[in-house]
Design an enzyme around this catalytic site. Structure first.
Site, PDB file in Angstrom:
ATOM      1  N   GLU A  55      -7.365   2.369  -3.736  1.00  0.00           N
ATOM      2  CA  GLU A  55      -8.207   2.146  -2.556  1.00  0.00           C
ATOM      3  C   GLU A  55      -9.140   3.339  -2.424  1.00  0.00           C
ATOM      4  O   GLU A  55      -8.691   4.487  -2.484  1.00  0.00           O
ATOM      5  CB  GLU A  55      -7.332   2.030  -1.295  1.00  0.00           C
ATOM      6  CG  GLU A  55      -6.453   0.798  -1.328  1.00  0.00           C
ATOM      7  CD  GLU A  55      -5.698   0.568  -0.010  1.00  0.00           C
ATOM      8  OE1 GLU A  55      -5.991   1.251   0.993  1.00  0.00           O
ATOM      9  OE2 GLU A  55      -4.812  -0.305  -0.020  1.00  0.00           O
ATOM     10  N   ASP A  79     -11.759   0.566   1.121  1.00  0.00           N
ATOM     11  CA  ASP A  79     -10.916   0.748   2.316  1.00  0.00           C
ATOM     12  C   ASP A  79     -11.755   0.899   3.583  1.00  0.00           C
ATOM     13  O   ASP A  79     -12.922   1.287   3.511  1.00  0.00           O
ATOM     14  CB  ASP A  79     -10.082   2.031   2.106  1.00  0.00           C
ATOM     15  CG  ASP A  79      -8.773   1.993   2.864  1.00  0.00           C
ATOM     16  OD1 ASP A  79      -8.554   1.021   3.614  1.00  0.00           O
ATOM     17  OD2 ASP A  79      -7.968   2.933   2.685  1.00  0.00           O
ATOM     18  N   GLU A 134      -6.351  -5.225   7.842  1.00  0.00           N
ATOM     19  CA  GLU A 134      -5.405  -4.132   8.109  1.00  0.00           C
ATOM     20  C   GLU A 134      -4.994  -4.147   9.566  1.00  0.00           C
ATOM     21  O   GLU A 134      -5.778  -4.540  10.432  1.00  0.00           O
ATOM     22  CB  GLU A 134      -6.070  -2.778   7.873  1.00  0.00           C
ATOM     23  CG  GLU A 134      -6.567  -2.525   6.487  1.00  0.00           C
ATOM     24  CD  GLU A 134      -7.077  -1.090   6.367  1.00  0.00           C
ATOM     25  OE1 GLU A 134      -6.377  -0.311   5.725  1.00  0.00           O
ATOM     26  OE2 GLU A 134      -8.137  -0.756   6.926  1.00  0.00           O
ATOM     27  N   ASN A 142      -4.070   5.227  -2.447  1.00  0.00           N
ATOM     28  CA  ASN A 142      -5.320   5.709  -1.848  1.00  0.00           C
ATOM     29  C   ASN A 142      -5.878   6.885  -2.638  1.00  0.00           C
ATOM     30  O   ASN A 142      -5.153   7.827  -2.965  1.00  0.00           O
ATOM     31  CB  ASN A 142      -5.064   6.182  -0.420  1.00  0.00           C
ATOM     32  CG  ASN A 142      -4.765   5.015   0.504  1.00  0.00           C
ATOM     33  OD1 ASN A 142      -5.665   4.286   0.902  1.00  0.00           O
ATOM     34  ND2 ASN A 142      -3.486   4.819   0.825  1.00  0.00           N
ATOM     35  N   GLU A 182       0.876  -1.180   0.000  1.00  0.00           N
ATOM     36  CA  GLU A 182       0.000   0.000   0.000  1.00  0.00           C
ATOM     37  C   GLU A 182       0.908   1.221   0.000  1.00  0.00           C
ATOM     38  O   GLU A 182       1.896   1.270   0.745  1.00  0.00           O
ATOM     39  CB  GLU A 182      -0.917   0.030   1.228  1.00  0.00           C
ATOM     40  CG  GLU A 182      -1.735   1.325   1.260  1.00  0.00           C
ATOM     41  CD  GLU A 182      -2.820   1.395   2.318  1.00  0.00           C
ATOM     42  OE1 GLU A 182      -2.958   0.445   3.108  1.00  0.00           O
ATOM     43  OE2 GLU A 182      -3.522   2.427   2.361  1.00  0.00           O
TER      44      GLU A 182
HETATM   45  P1  C2E Z   1      -5.351   3.845   5.641  1.00  0.00           P
HETATM   46  O1  C2E Z   1      -5.530   3.946   4.180  1.00  0.00           O
HETATM   47  O2  C2E Z   1      -6.339   2.996   6.360  1.00  0.00           O
HETATM   48  O3  C2E Z   1      -3.907   3.386   5.853  1.00  0.00           O
HETATM   49  C1  C2E Z   1      -3.534   2.498   6.804  1.00  0.00           C
HETATM   50  C2  C2E Z   1      -3.001   3.201   7.982  1.00  0.00           C
HETATM   51  O4  C2E Z   1      -2.817   2.261   9.036  1.00  0.00           O
HETATM   52  C3  C2E Z   1      -1.627   3.827   7.727  1.00  0.00           C
HETATM   53  O5  C2E Z   1      -1.498   4.955   8.546  1.00  0.00           O
HETATM   54  C4  C2E Z   1      -0.683   2.765   8.257  1.00  0.00           C
HETATM   55  O6  C2E Z   1       0.565   3.259   8.623  1.00  0.00           O
HETATM   56  C5  C2E Z   1      -1.452   2.289   9.458  1.00  0.00           C
HETATM   57  N1  C2E Z   1      -1.086   0.944   9.832  1.00  0.00           N
HETATM   58  C6  C2E Z   1      -0.706  -0.076   9.032  1.00  0.00           C
HETATM   59  N2  C2E Z   1      -0.466  -1.180   9.754  1.00  0.00           N
HETATM   60  C7  C2E Z   1      -0.671  -0.848  11.042  1.00  0.00           C
HETATM   61  C8  C2E Z   1      -0.590  -1.587  12.276  1.00  0.00           C
HETATM   62  O7  C2E Z   1      -0.275  -2.749  12.327  1.00  0.00           O
HETATM   63  N3  C2E Z   1      -0.912  -0.918  13.415  1.00  0.00           N
HETATM   64  C9  C2E Z   1      -1.265   0.379  13.401  1.00  0.00           C
HETATM   65  N4  C2E Z   1      -1.559   0.973  14.556  1.00  0.00           N
HETATM   66  N5  C2E Z   1      -1.370   1.103  12.258  1.00  0.00           N
HETATM   67  C10 C2E Z   1      -1.071   0.474  11.094  1.00  0.00           C
HETATM   68  P2  C2E Z   1      -0.970   6.284   7.939  1.00  0.00           P
HETATM   69  O8  C2E Z   1       0.084   6.072   6.978  1.00  0.00           O
HETATM   70  O9  C2E Z   1      -0.754   7.180   9.094  1.00  0.00           O
HETATM   71  O10 C2E Z   1      -2.227   6.788   7.109  1.00  0.00           O
HETATM   72  C11 C2E Z   1      -3.373   7.154   7.748  1.00  0.00           C
HETATM   73  C12 C2E Z   1      -4.448   7.397   6.750  1.00  0.00           C
HETATM   74  O11 C2E Z   1      -4.112   8.511   5.939  1.00  0.00           O
HETATM   75  C13 C2E Z   1      -4.648   6.283   5.774  1.00  0.00           C
HETATM   76  O12 C2E Z   1      -5.400   5.283   6.313  1.00  0.00           O
HETATM   77  C14 C2E Z   1      -5.331   6.975   4.647  1.00  0.00           C
HETATM   78  O13 C2E Z   1      -6.681   7.109   4.944  1.00  0.00           O
HETATM   79  C15 C2E Z   1      -4.674   8.330   4.683  1.00  0.00           C
HETATM   80  N6  C2E Z   1      -3.640   8.358   3.657  1.00  0.00           N
HETATM   81  C16 C2E Z   1      -2.338   8.021   3.757  1.00  0.00           C
HETATM   82  N7  C2E Z   1      -1.743   8.231   2.577  1.00  0.00           N
HETATM   83  C17 C2E Z   1      -2.659   8.693   1.711  1.00  0.00           C
HETATM   84  C18 C2E Z   1      -2.658   9.079   0.331  1.00  0.00           C
HETATM   85  O14 C2E Z   1      -1.654   9.017  -0.377  1.00  0.00           O
HETATM   86  N8  C2E Z   1      -3.822   9.523  -0.207  1.00  0.00           N
HETATM   87  C19 C2E Z   1      -4.954   9.572   0.521  1.00  0.00           C
HETATM   88  N9  C2E Z   1      -6.039  10.006  -0.063  1.00  0.00           N
HETATM   89  N10 C2E Z   1      -5.018   9.201   1.803  1.00  0.00           N
HETATM   90  C20 C2E Z   1      -3.875   8.767   2.395  1.00  0.00           C
HETATM   91 CA    CA Z   2      -5.759   2.701   2.536  1.00  0.00          CA
HETATM   92 CA    CA Z   3      -7.579   1.469   5.763  1.00  0.00          CA
END
Ligand code: C2E
Ligand code: CA
Ligand code: CA
Length: 660
Positions: free
Chosen positions: A517, A547, A604, A486, A431
């Protein structure tokens, strides 16, 4: 003949318009007392010249009777100022005048002629002079009521002419002819004048009508410009004006005001369930409830769809605001009866009191922020903007400013998190997650800057940058691996954003190995638009994952009807799968659902082996989480991909039946 017919038509014509009757009445009111006064004076003078020669009943008694009669008429017309007269009354008075005038004229003429036998030639000439002059005077006074003027003229002129011609005296015959000529001329002038008068009244009436119409249009414009057409309460424009005024006034008096922002919770659902018309009814009802429950001195406005605001100019301190908030929220939460059922609506309210430095914009911003906090932390309740909120909000605004002015190409970078298929024991893809390294703030979490970029309308640019960087990496990845990018709800909702995504993917070497996603929110915002966007993305050969499944409000029917390849089960279910039987049951249902719909299912946030074991036991295969690898820099991800089973020990793979 035709002259008589014309005169007859004039005498028996029906009354004119209400305005004409009123104008005539007012003219009569001024002129009739004068006319009677003139009549009386002339009568007394004539009686005086005949006093010694004629009988007393003619020179005293009859004049006394006439004086009483005319005096009564003078009093009748002179009383009141005429401001309350109605058209009906005016018509009645004019009619009385038209009847009384000729009767009195005939009376006077008869009286004057009855003096004739008692006088010498001079006195008789006085009678002729009296009749001629008085008739002309009366017709002149009744200029504006031609019916009365013509009737009086006719009533005196005919006996006058006949009488004096019959005397056989050449001088009196000449006087009679003079009188006929003068009266005829006077009547012509009078009729002309009357035409001008009625024309004037008509044009005045037309002008009044036009003025009324203009006023009506002005009122309507005012209503459209300042009031909300659905609920009838002031609109956003009124609100802004009133807020600026109230704040200025409060500052001048060293007082505070407060702004409350009310937003209905899940109002969209009301529209969907009960229909748009019922939704409108709900808004009208809510506006009324707020109106009834707000303080008397406050100002209510509907800002847009389900957003209301109240400006409070009194009792704007913390505890009062909380109490008021509670009262308004309680009033809104009462069930609303609709023809097709009962709607239950709640509102979240944010309220902020003004400080000495506040402008209308900052005060509104504070209330807005408190409203967002209420939505998040106290749904259906009230949040009062506090000093801590002020600090947080300053940080947010600063961050917004930095994001707005950031060199995004430079500052946004991507990290990749592996997705591992335990059935085959391999990392099948990554991802793509965005990161922002601000030169001022340092690393900022996407959980903070992504929603911010959506609000500021910058998410499209970020999507483009992430996608460009992802496409560049995807070329270096082993062929069997895919990247999952995403997309924000704003991207899905904007055909231009989808065009830009498609243009980039098409410009990259094919076949592209980028998937997308999307969230439930994106789908639910506009189902048709989402379907259109998805089918265009599918034409690129991309796969689509839904997602954060389970956290939003998408219904199964929607999920079923959309061209989705996989569903990503939200971390919150995974976290509880080992401890909570309900979560376990839900996860099981989701796995079965995916299988039935022919979709793959990704879990996830797997952090522990216990979670993995539980999920594997429930039938899950594709896993993503810290246990398999944290989001990592692309170089690391490439190294990770080289040994695709990295992050997972082979003996475990075998335990789940995968080849090592
Ligand atoms: P998401 O799409 O649900 O991404 C998964 C989030 O869960 C990511 O946080 C990831 O680092 C985190 N995660 C993955 N595995 C674990 C785990 O085992 N434990 C825990 N506690 N967390 C885990 P991240 O990177 O902080 O991203 C947060 C949200 O920000 C994402 O949720 C997504 O909604 C948004 N996001 C991140 N990058 C993009 C992007 O390029 N475009 C868009 N539109 N949204 C983004
Ligand atoms: Ca995602
Ligand atoms: Ca997600």
């Amino acid at each position: 003949m035709s002259v008589f017919r014309r005169l007859g038509r004039i005498i028996f014509e029906s009354p004119g318009s209400a305005e004409l009757s009123l104008a005539q009445w007012h003219a009569l009111k001024r002129q009739v007392p004068l006319m009677y006064a003139m009549l009386l004076a002339n009568m007394i003078i004539l009686a005086a010249t005949h006093f010694s020669s004629a009988p007393k009943y003619l020179t005293v008694l009859v004049p006394v009777v006439f004086t009483l009669l005319c005096g009564a008429r003078i009093l009748r017309w002179a009383r009141g100022d005429g401001t309350t007269i109605t058209p009906g009354q005016a018509r009645r008075d004019i009619k009385a005048m038209v009847v009384m005038g000729p009767v009195i004229a005939v009376g006077f003429a008869g009286w004057a002629l009855s003096l004739y036998p008692y006088g010498d030639a001079l006195q008789q000439s006085h009678i002729a002079f009296f009749m001629a002059v008085t008739t002309i005077g009366c017709m002149f006074c009744l200029l504006n009521v031609r019916k009365a003027a013509v009737a009086i003229g006719a009533c005196v002129l005919i006996p006058f002419t006949v009488f004096f011609i019959l005397t056989g005296q050449p001088v009196f015959v000449a006087i009679a002819l003079n009188m006929v000529l003068v009266t005829a001329t006077l009547t012509t002038i009078l009729l002309d004048n009357y035409r001008d008068f009625t024309g004037l009244v008509a044009s005045r009436q037309e002008m009044a009508l036009k003025q009324e119409e203009t006023q009506h249009l002005l009122d309507e414009n005012h209503r459209l410009a300042w009031l909300d057409s659905l609920t009838g309460v002031p609109n956003r424009r009124s609100f802004q004006k009133e807020l600026a005024r109230a704040l200025d006034e409060a500052k001048a008096k060293g007082r505070t005001i407060a702004v409350a922002r009310l937003n209905l919770d899940r109002f969209k659902a009301v529209n969907e369930i009960f229909g748009q018309i019922a939704g409108d009814r709900v808004l009208i009802e809510i506006a009324q409830r707020i109106d009834v429950n707000r303080p008397f001195s406050s100002f209510l406005a509907r800002l847009d769809s389900d957003n209301f605001a109240v400006i409070l100019t009194e009792n704007s301190t913390g505890p009062n605001l909380e109490r008021l908030g509670q009262r308004l929220c309680d009033a809104i939460a009462r069930p609303i009866k609709l023809p097709s059922g009962t709607a239950h609506v709640t509102a979240s309210m944010g309220v902020a009191a003004s400080g000495p430095e506040d402008t209308p914009e900052t005060l509104f911003d504070h209330a807005d922020y408190a409203g967002l906090l209420a939505k998040r932390d106290a749904r259906g309740g009230t949040m009062v903007f506090s000093a801590i909120d002020a600090h947080d909000l300053r940080q947010i605004r600063r961050m917004e400013h930095l994001l707005h002015t950031a060199d995004l190409d430079e500052e946004i970078y991507i990290v990749l998190q592996p997705q591992f298929d335990i059935a085959i024991g391999e990392t099948t893809g990554f991802e793509v997650l965005a990161r922002w390294r601000s030169p001022v703030l340092g690393e900022v979490s996407p959980a903070e800057f992504i929603p911010m970029a959506e609000r500021l309308g910058q998410i499209g640019r970020i999507t483009q940058i992430v996608l460009r960087k992802a496409l560049a990496i995807s070329e270096k990845l082993p062929r069997r691996m895919r990247l999952s990018v995403n997309l924000s709800a704003n991207d899905i909702g904007s055909p231009a954003a989808i065009d830009a995504v498609i243009a980039q993917v098409e410009a990259a070497p094919r076949p592209s190995r980028v998937d997308f996603e999307i969230t439930e929110t994106a789908i639910m915002r506009d189902l048709d638009q989402a379907r259109e966007a998805l089918s265009r993305l599918l034409s690129l050969g991309a796969r689509i994952a839904l997602d954060d499944f389970g956290t939003g409000h998408s219904s199964l029917t929607h999920v079923q009807r959309l061209p989705l390849h996989r569903i990503k089960i939200d971390r919150s279910f995974v976290a509880e799968v080992t401890s909570d039987p309900t979560s376990r049951a839900i996860v099981k249902t989701m796995v079965d659902l995916c299988r039935n719909l022919g979709m793959s299912c990704v879990f996830e946030g797997i952090e522990t082996e216990a979670q993995l074991e539980a999920l594997a036991g429930l039938g899950g295969t594709v896993m993503q989480g810290y246990l398999f690898g944290r989001p990592m820099m692309p170089e690391m991800a490439l190294a990770h991909a080289e040994k695709s089973d990295a992050g997972w020990r082979p003996e475990r793979n075998q335990r789940f039946g995968a080849a090592s």
